[in-house]
Design an enzyme around this catalytic site. Sequence first.
Site, PDB file in Angstrom:
ATOM      1  N   HIS A  26      49.500  33.105 -16.641  1.00  0.00           N
ATOM      2  CA  HIS A  26      48.853  31.936 -16.051  1.00  0.00           C
ATOM      3  C   HIS A  26      48.612  30.896 -17.124  1.00  0.00           C
ATOM      4  O   HIS A  26      48.543  31.201 -18.321  1.00  0.00           O
ATOM      5  CB  HIS A  26      47.535  32.308 -15.358  1.00  0.00           C
ATOM      6  CG  HIS A  26      46.407  32.617 -16.308  1.00  0.00           C
ATOM      7  ND1 HIS A  26      45.576  31.657 -16.818  1.00  0.00           N
ATOM      8  CD2 HIS A  26      45.981  33.804 -16.826  1.00  0.00           C
ATOM      9  CE1 HIS A  26      44.680  32.217 -17.614  1.00  0.00           C
ATOM     10  NE2 HIS A  26      44.904  33.524 -17.644  1.00  0.00           N
ATOM     11  N   CYS A  27      48.526  29.622 -16.676  1.00  0.00           N
ATOM     12  CA  CYS A  27      48.186  28.534 -17.598  1.00  0.00           C
ATOM     13  C   CYS A  27      46.820  27.995 -17.180  1.00  0.00           C
ATOM     14  O   CYS A  27      45.999  28.739 -16.653  1.00  0.00           O
ATOM     15  CB  CYS A  27      49.270  27.461 -17.576  1.00  0.00           C
ATOM     16  SG  CYS A  27      49.556  26.757 -15.946  1.00  0.00           S
ATOM     17  N   ALA A  28      46.580  26.732 -17.366  1.00  0.00           N
ATOM     18  CA  ALA A  28      45.247  26.181 -17.093  1.00  0.00           C
ATOM     19  C   ALA A  28      44.911  26.143 -15.609  1.00  0.00           C
ATOM     20  O   ALA A  28      43.745  26.276 -15.226  1.00  0.00           O
ATOM     21  CB  ALA A  28      45.140  24.777 -17.673  1.00  0.00           C
ATOM     22  N   ARG A  30      47.614  27.306 -13.008  1.00  0.00           N
ATOM     23  CA  ARG A  30      48.654  27.930 -12.179  1.00  0.00           C
ATOM     24  C   ARG A  30      48.941  29.368 -12.582  1.00  0.00           C
ATOM     25  O   ARG A  30      48.905  29.713 -13.759  1.00  0.00           O
ATOM     26  CB  ARG A  30      49.959  27.125 -12.278  1.00  0.00           C
ATOM     27  CG  ARG A  30      49.924  25.778 -11.603  1.00  0.00           C
ATOM     28  CD  ARG A  30      51.036  24.883 -12.117  1.00  0.00           C
ATOM     29  NE  ARG A  30      50.708  24.324 -13.429  1.00  0.00           N
ATOM     30  CZ  ARG A  30      51.610  23.785 -14.251  1.00  0.00           C
ATOM     31  NH1 ARG A  30      52.867  23.771 -13.925  1.00  0.00           N
ATOM     32  NH2 ARG A  30      51.230  23.305 -15.417  1.00  0.00           N
TER      33      ARG A  30
END
Length: 486
Positions: A26-28, A30
């Site tokens: 995961h990113c910030a 999504r």
Amino acid sequence: MADYKQDAKQLLQDIGGPENISAVSHCATRMRFVLNDPAKADSKKIEEIPAVKGTFTQAGQYQVIIGNDVATFYNEFAKISGKEGVSKDEVKAASKQNQNPVQRAMSVLAEIFSPIIPAIVVGGLILGFRNILEAVPMGYLDGQTIVEVSQFWSGVNSFLWLIGEAIFHFLPVGITWSIAKKMGTTQILGIVLGITLVSPQLLNAYAVAGTAAADIPFWDFGFFKIDMIGYQAQVIPAMLAGFLLAYLELWLRKVIPQAVSMIFVPFFALVPTVLIAHTVLGPIGWVIGGWISSLVYAGLGSSVNWLFGALFGFLYSPLVITGLHHMSNAIDLQLIADYGGTNLWPMIALSNIAQGSAVLAIIFLHRGDKKEEQVSIPAAISCYLGVTEPAMFGINIKYVYPFVAAMIGSGIAGMVSTMFNVTANSIGVGGLPGILSIQNQYWIIFIICMAIAIVVPFVLTVVFRKYNIFNKSDQAIEASQPELGQ
């Protein structure tokens, strides 16, 4: 704290079960999945999950927009799925199984240039500020420039060039380092290789054209000579040399015994690469880079440059979807090296603004839709600051007509920008802050272009919605979405 257990369980089911997940991270905002069979993911059902704000696929990754609570959601998903997360780099590596050769090549370009973009942005801002100090006659100074009347600002101007020169003239060092980093080879060797392309021992690339052939320094090996020419700011020669060094090092690791690899691998990787770079790859890369920049510059400066600008502005957003837009970084940098500025980058900034304006129109048309606003409002802001993917994949492509409206607005703005030869000092911050990288003499026309990129997409989006232009209406799309508060 929200309970995402049920939502995570539903996502796991709708994405094809744990056996369909090759990698997840995961990113910030999504969740990023690499799926064994992307066709098994039911995007319609996934987007009906209350915690999900949209889905899209890019660069071989299936991405699910969650929002600021993505870390909490991810932890719940990991417990239910039994899938341990991996790093974003590992997800990128795994995602290549879902990419075609062109997408893989563009992904490599992106991974090479992404680490050095922050420095280039700083360099562009510095060049713009120095232009104001040394190149703009001020009426209140009787037509003189700031540096001509102020010793302080003259000193500031001179000092800032220390940074500007390091960023642009020594760009090959950053490129060869980034290639070594991306390829997993010895990064210090990449740095050393880059330095050998821009060493002060060499004739500066910018001085070659004004130096007589007889005055070009050379290395004399008795039976042959090699010109001592530098490759300051050159992109293609640095890329060719960087990849040769990386692949040569990887091959040598396989054939040289590990007991002596520390000695022989660096030596037999670096020395031949530097020699080949100055005898073969450098000259070839210089020619190729010149051809590319000349071709683009000819299109931008031709009698039909308006058509070139309109097509580039219109098609840039679709290029982002395919990943092919990453090639523009190399072209921009080559134009800067050869012509002292780039006409492409202003159109990219305008395309960002246009996509954001189309989302702004959707916010206006769908005001009161609290669930969608969780995606649309941050997406519009990010567009105006230069990041278009959330807007394009989360809103504009879903409805189609705002995406087309943005393309048309971007095309018109790009046409006007090209007709008036709007030039940027370098790649900069996208979107509205992009004006900071525009050469000062083009600020007024660029402001006009920004106004076009704001007004046209907004108006067209409203018109397209009113007259139901395009087959898929908002009502049909909204009918597939969950009710507010569900």
